[in-house]
Write a protein that holds these residues in place. Structure first.
Motif, PDB file in Angstrom:
ATOM      1  N   GLY A  31       0.833  -1.192   0.000  1.00  0.00           N
ATOM      2  CA  GLY A  31       0.000   0.000   0.000  1.00  0.00           C
ATOM      3  C   GLY A  31       0.866   1.240   0.000  1.00  0.00           C
ATOM      4  N   ASP A  77      -8.394  -0.848   4.038  1.00  0.00           N
ATOM      5  CA  ASP A  77      -9.082   0.387   3.659  1.00  0.00           C
ATOM      6  C   ASP A  77      -8.259   1.607   4.069  1.00  0.00           C
ATOM      7  OD1 ASP A  77     -11.225  -0.907   2.464  1.00  0.00           O
ATOM      8  OD2 ASP A  77     -12.396  -0.937   4.311  1.00  0.00           O
ATOM      9  N   TYR A  78      -7.842   1.647   5.341  1.00  0.00           N
ATOM     10  CA  TYR A  78      -6.988   2.740   5.800  1.00  0.00           C
ATOM     11  C   TYR A  78      -6.336   2.382   7.122  1.00  0.00           C
ATOM     12  CZ  TYR A  78     -10.590   4.182   9.162  1.00  0.00           C
ATOM     13  OH  TYR A  78     -11.480   4.220  10.205  1.00  0.00           O
ATOM     14  N   THR A 100      -3.083   3.470   3.101  1.00  0.00           N
ATOM     15  CA  THR A 100      -4.187   2.767   2.462  1.00  0.00           C
ATOM     16  C   THR A 100      -3.640   1.864   1.375  1.00  0.00           C
ATOM     17  OG1 THR A 100      -6.358   3.020   1.433  1.00  0.00           O
ATOM     18  CG2 THR A 100      -4.630   4.530   0.696  1.00  0.00           C
ATOM     19  N   ARG A 138       1.727   4.996   2.126  1.00  0.00           N
ATOM     20  CA  ARG A 138       1.628   5.672   3.416  1.00  0.00           C
ATOM     21  C   ARG A 138       2.147   7.084   3.255  1.00  0.00           C
ATOM     22  NH1 ARG A 138       5.377   3.809   8.355  1.00  0.00           N
ATOM     23  NH2 ARG A 138       6.898   4.919   7.085  1.00  0.00           N
TER      24      ARG A 138
END
Length: 166
Positions: free
Chosen positions: A55, A86-87, A76, A57
């Motif tokens: 993901g 999702d987060y 995310t 950041r």
């Protein structure tokens, strides 16, 4: 002739010393910063197969002196079929140990909320990392965070990226 050589040598030496000192000026505190990282996360439930993905950041904060900063993370992205991040959002105290003018190691402690598509949890977080200055206001670095350590799973992430100081 020899009388002129000594003052000229002192003048040249002083000019080089001043230029070297200007290159490594001490920063003015507090110093704000923002950075972006590739985040390689791993969700490891007890008794089941782990999920991992990549993901993004974003982190930012303020360094109050040479040894202490406050930092926030927002991340995310990434899916391993069964689980999607999702987060994540968190706030941390950051202890910094300068190894040299350009290289620092640090530790982070704080709280994080993580929202997967199947569950949302929050808890105590900790981690460690290192940074190296490649330009006066630009550093590259890496860290490893244990974002959640619950009784039935852990959520960790290793990140690499850049940080800009302003």
């Amino acid at each position: 002739m020899k009388l002129l050589a000594i003052p000229a040598a002192l003048l040249i030496t002083g000019a080089f010393a001043t230029a070297a000192q200007a290159q490594y000026q001490t920063p003015m505190y507090p110093e704000g910063y923002v950075g972006g990282d590739a985040m390689f996360w791993d969700l490891n439930p007890d008794g089941a197969s782990s999920s991992n993905s990549t993901g993004l950041r974003i982190r930012g904060g303020a360094q109050f002196n040479e040894f202490f900063a406050a930092e926030a993370h927002v991340g995310t992205g990434g899916s391993d079929g069964d689980v999607e991040l999702d987060y994540l959002v968190g706030a941390y105290a950051k202890g910094v140990a300068p190894i040299s003018q350009e290289f620092r190691i640090y530790g982070l402690v704080g709280m994080t909320e993580v929202d997967f598509d199947v569950d949302r949890e929050s808890g105590f977080s900790y981690g460690a990392g290192a940074e190296f200055d490649v330009a006066p206001n630009l550093a590259v670095g890496a860290d490893y965070m244990r974002y959640l350590d619950k009784s039935d799973y852990t959520f960790d992430a290793a990140s690499v990226g850049v940080r800009f100081r302003f």
